[in-house]
Design a protein around this motif. Structure first.
Motif, PDB file in Angstrom:
ATOM      1  N   ALA A 114       0.839  -1.204   0.000  1.00  0.00           N
ATOM      2  CA  ALA A 114       0.000   0.000   0.000  1.00  0.00           C
ATOM      3  C   ALA A 114       0.871   1.249   0.000  1.00  0.00           C
ATOM      4  O   ALA A 114       2.033   1.220   0.418  1.00  0.00           O
ATOM      5  N   SER A 115       0.307   2.348  -0.477  1.00  0.00           N
ATOM      6  CA  SER A 115       1.057   3.594  -0.515  1.00  0.00           C
ATOM      7  C   SER A 115       1.432   4.038   0.895  1.00  0.00           C
ATOM      8  O   SER A 115       0.840   3.618   1.880  1.00  0.00           O
ATOM      9  N   ARG A 116       2.442   4.903   0.971  1.00  0.00           N
ATOM     10  CA  ARG A 116       2.959   5.321   2.281  1.00  0.00           C
ATOM     11  C   ARG A 116       1.820   5.800   3.187  1.00  0.00           C
ATOM     12  O   ARG A 116       1.074   6.710   2.836  1.00  0.00           O
ATOM     13  N   PRO A 117       1.675   5.222   4.350  1.00  0.00           N
ATOM     14  CA  PRO A 117       0.512   5.514   5.197  1.00  0.00           C
ATOM     15  C   PRO A 117       0.672   6.765   6.057  1.00  0.00           C
ATOM     16  O   PRO A 117       1.768   7.285   6.248  1.00  0.00           O
ATOM     17  N   THR A 118      -0.471   7.220   6.556  1.00  0.00           N
ATOM     18  CA  THR A 118      -0.495   8.197   7.637  1.00  0.00           C
ATOM     19  C   THR A 118      -0.544   7.424   8.939  1.00  0.00           C
ATOM     20  O   THR A 118      -1.312   6.465   9.071  1.00  0.00           O
ATOM     21  N   VAL A 119       0.278   7.803   9.913  1.00  0.00           N
ATOM     22  CA  VAL A 119       0.341   7.067  11.173  1.00  0.00           C
ATOM     23  C   VAL A 119       0.078   8.013  12.338  1.00  0.00           C
ATOM     24  O   VAL A 119       0.590   9.131  12.373  1.00  0.00           O
ATOM     25  N   LEU A 120      -0.753   7.562  13.289  1.00  0.00           N
ATOM     26  CA  LEU A 120      -1.147   8.392  14.417  1.00  0.00           C
ATOM     27  C   LEU A 120      -1.045   7.599  15.704  1.00  0.00           C
ATOM     28  O   LEU A 120      -1.703   6.561  15.841  1.00  0.00           O
ATOM     29  N   PRO A 121      -0.237   8.029  16.677  1.00  0.00           N
ATOM     30  CA  PRO A 121      -0.208   7.326  17.961  1.00  0.00           C
ATOM     31  C   PRO A 121      -1.469   7.606  18.754  1.00  0.00           C
ATOM     32  O   PRO A 121      -2.049   8.691  18.664  1.00  0.00           O
ATOM     33  N   SER A 122      -1.927   6.608  19.523  1.00  0.00           N
ATOM     34  CA  SER A 122      -3.113   6.787  20.365  1.00  0.00           C
ATOM     35  C   SER A 122      -2.783   7.714  21.534  1.00  0.00           C
ATOM     36  O   SER A 122      -1.609   7.908  21.878  1.00  0.00           O
ATOM     37  N   PRO A 123      -3.792   8.288  22.157  1.00  0.00           N
ATOM     38  CA  PRO A 123      -3.531   9.189  23.300  1.00  0.00           C
ATOM     39  C   PRO A 123      -2.738   8.531  24.420  1.00  0.00           C
ATOM     40  O   PRO A 123      -1.943   9.194  25.088  1.00  0.00           O
ATOM     41  N   ASP A 124      -2.930   7.202  24.638  1.00  0.00           N
ATOM     42  CA  ASP A 124      -2.181   6.532  25.706  1.00  0.00           C
ATOM     43  C   ASP A 124      -0.835   6.002  25.232  1.00  0.00           C
ATOM     44  O   ASP A 124      -0.111   5.354  25.988  1.00  0.00           O
ATOM     45  N   LYS A 125      -0.486   6.260  23.974  1.00  0.00           N
ATOM     46  CA  LYS A 125       0.806   5.876  23.381  1.00  0.00           C
ATOM     47  C   LYS A 125       1.023   4.365  23.352  1.00  0.00           C
ATOM     48  O   LYS A 125       2.169   3.900  23.270  1.00  0.00           O
ATOM     49  N   LYS A 126      -0.037   3.586  23.360  1.00  0.00           N
ATOM     50  CA  LYS A 126       0.099   2.130  23.321  1.00  0.00           C
ATOM     51  C   LYS A 126      -0.271   1.542  21.960  1.00  0.00           C
ATOM     52  O   LYS A 126       0.101   0.417  21.646  1.00  0.00           O
ATOM     53  N   ARG A 127      -1.025   2.283  21.153  1.00  0.00           N
ATOM     54  CA  ARG A 127      -1.466   1.790  19.858  1.00  0.00           C
ATOM     55  C   ARG A 127      -1.143   2.799  18.758  1.00  0.00           C
ATOM     56  O   ARG A 127      -0.806   3.955  19.029  1.00  0.00           O
ATOM     57  N   VAL A 128      -1.266   2.346  17.532  1.00  0.00           N
ATOM     58  CA  VAL A 128      -1.039   3.195  16.375  1.00  0.00           C
ATOM     59  C   VAL A 128      -2.197   3.019  15.409  1.00  0.00           C
ATOM     60  O   VAL A 128      -2.614   1.888  15.136  1.00  0.00           O
TER      61      VAL A 128
END
Length: 297
Positions: free
Chosen positions: A246-260
């Protein structure tokens, strides 16, 4: 839902947790912020921000996203969420005692103590001074908090890869972003090289990285986590999500920094930050979302 079609947050002062999308509203000269639930795909809330405000940084909002800090011209402004809109509630003029050229506020950021800190200087290439304000006291003068810093480039290496070059951009003791390049151990420059762009902060020393190279050259997967050791001059990189076509993704960490949260051309996915789980497709994938993806609040 009110008469104006705005979905109001329930039981809290600011906006609910979710994926925040921004859309320019030309007719009202505002930026509409839409908050979506990843796991249901539902629209949770909307709010209108001033058109001149920069809303792409989570740090420009307070903990509950009740307040937004931004600059307008050279002034520092704060807006408070009221009836579905961020309404200006305070403004401060930059002190002019630090230099001969006109001094301006830049890069306002909410601290854990609730105060807004911003640099005051003539240009972004000068260190300037750090000033802070209390958003609940708009009549109080800014408080000086010491010298600012300029962005510097440092050349580091990946801790376990000899043929590597990591460009780390720092402001004082804070890391701003980094770019990771190298050659896989045992590989050659033509077919074994890798490259990652790391601009999404997880904390003060760790950043999420993505690669636009083909799947065979995604040495640390399609999404990686780079952790910087500034005193040692090294960076540790590990896989978060496996290599993908897949094309280069957008990545966002969760507020608790445990998930993406990962958004690519095929949909929305979540996985653990430590890379211990496979990306799981989320119902938000079925929504047609138009706008700029900002962050996971």
């Amino acid at each position: 839902m009110g008469d104006d079609g705005v979905i109001e947050p329930t039981g809290q002062a600011g906006l609910p947790s979710g994926i925040v999308i921004s859309k320019d509203n030309v007719s009202t000269r505002t930026k509409d912020l839409l908050v979506y639930d990843l796991t249901t795909g539902n629209l949770l809330a909307t709010a209108a921000a001033p058109g001149e405000a920069s809303v792409n940084r989570r740090e420009a909002f307070d903990a509950t996203m009740q307040r937004l800090a931004y600059t307008n011209g050279c002034e520092l402004q704060v807006a408070t969420l009221t009836d579905g809109a961020y309404v200006p509630s305070g403004q401060w003029t930059a002190p002019q005692a630090f230099g001969e050229a006109k001094q301006c506020f830049d890069n306002p950021t909410f601290g854990e103590d609730g105060r807004i800190r911003a640099t005051v200087g003539a240009t972004v290439t000068e260190p300037g001074r750090v000033m802070s304000v209390d958003p609940s006291q708009p009549d109080a003068a800014p408080r000086e908090e010491g010298a600012g810093s300029v962005r510097e480039e440092k050349q580091f290496r990946i801790a376990d890869v000899k043929k590597s070059d990591v460009r780390v951009y720092v402001r004082g003791s804070s890391v701003a972003s980094l770019m990771v390049t190298g050659v896989k151990p045992g590989g050659d420059v033509l077919s074994g090289d890798f490259w990652y762009d790391c601009k999404t902060p997880v904390d003060k020393t760790a950043f999420l990285c993505t690669s636009s190279l083909d799947i065979s050259r995604q040495y640390y997967g399609s999404v990686a986590l780079a952790t910087v050791d500034v005193p040692a001059g090294t960076v540790t990189v590990k896989q978060v999500a496996p290599a993908s076509k897949a094309s280069r993704p957008t990545v966002l960490p969760s507020p608790d920094k445990k998930r993406v949260a990962i958004n690519d051309s095929t949909g929305w996915y979540t996985t653990s930050l430590d890379g211990s789980s496979s990306p799981a497709r989320q119902p938000l994938s079925d929504q047609q979302i138009l706008g700029d993806i900002l962050f996971w609040a």
